[in-house]
Design an enzyme around this catalytic site. Structure first.
Site, PDB file in Angstrom:
ATOM      1  N   SER A 274       0.850  -1.188   0.000  1.00 51.82           N
ATOM      2  CA  SER A 274       0.000   0.000   0.000  1.00 51.82           C
ATOM      3  C   SER A 274       0.882   1.232   0.000  1.00 51.82           C
ATOM      4  CB  SER A 274      -0.886  -0.002   1.250  1.00 51.82           C
ATOM      5  OG  SER A 274      -1.509   1.257   1.447  1.00 51.82           O
TER       6      SER A 274
ATOM      7  N   TYR B  81      -2.190   0.233   9.930  1.00 51.21           N
ATOM      8  CA  TYR B  81      -2.218  -0.516   8.682  1.00 51.21           C
ATOM      9  C   TYR B  81      -0.932  -0.273   7.891  1.00 51.21           C
ATOM     10  CZ  TYR B  81      -3.870  -1.996   4.043  1.00 51.21           C
ATOM     11  OH  TYR B  81      -4.008  -2.610   2.813  1.00 51.21           O
TER      12      TYR B  81
END
Length: 231
Positions: free
Chosen positions: A139, A152
């Site tokens: 990501s 995250y």
């Protein structure tokens, strides 16, 4: 015939990637927690005429990881391992001051620890492949400091580092960490439920992943949108 294992394959990017690989003739082993949705994904991929095995379960469970690899062995081997299963740590996302420590542990367990456990389970088969490869889905939150994405992002940054070290330790494999970019997925909706801005469908970035697998560039970190531009 080449064989791939994909985690988080019941919907979103995992489901779209399964269909894309099946279209190119790959046999598949698909894993995810929700059995009925996973079997729908398997039926969709199987419509292209390749062998598709659905293995329901949680990737944080060592027994499930062993079952995924055993299913690949039953298809004749393993050429590509895609770690796509992800957990946010908090839904919706929150600032670090409010992030439950248990939530961070959960994100690390799914996004990082389980990915490593699956690689460890799969390495014997991958080493036997003439073109063994590992893809970990990362990501931009692993590299950029976005408010509320700290837990995250930290788990994905750790995943990137594991992938980088694996590439050094296993030089005969290709190990790619891929940032797919913004997509309209259930995961993003759970992370930021109030964000209504339009985002591309996961299938739009699949050609970038397929180009990566087809070209087999050096191990490293890649962006799926950039791969789309250069394919």
């Amino acid at each position: 015939m080449s064989t791939a294992v994909i985690t988080g394959a019941s919907k979103g990017l995992g489901r779209a990637l399964a269909a894309g690989l099946a279209r190119q003739g790959w046999d598949l082993v698909l894993g995810a927690r929700t059995e009925d949705v996973l079997r729908e994904s398997a039926r969709e991929a199987g419509a292209y005429g390749t062998r598709v095995v659905a293995v329901p379960g949680d990737v944080t469970d060592a027994g499930h990881r062993a079952a995924l690899v055993a299913a690949a062995a039953g298809l004749g081997g393993l050429d590509l391992l895609v770690s796509n299963a992800s957990a946010l740590g908090a839904e919706p996302l929150v600032r670090l001051e409010s992030l439950p420590v248990a939530g961070l542990r959960a994100a690390l367990e799914t996004n990082t620890v389980a990915a490593l456990g699956l690689v460890q389970e799969a390495l014997p088969l991958l080493r036997r492949s003439a073109a063994g490869a590992v893809v970990v889905v990362s990501s931009d939150a692993a590299a950029e400091a976005y408010p509320q994405w700290g837990g995250y992002g930290a788990s994905k940054a750790a995943l990137d580092q594991l992938a980088a070290v694996l590439a050094v330790e296993e030089p005969w494999l290709r190990v790619w960490s891929v940032d797919p970019g913004d997509m309209r997925t259930d995961l993003y909706a759970a992370a930021v439920p109030d964000d209504d801005d339009p985002r591309p469908e996961p299938r739009s970035v699949v050609p970038g992943f397929l180009a990566l697998v087809g070209r087999r560039p050096v191990s490293g970190r890649y962006s799926a949108p950039a791969l789309l531009e250069t394919r």
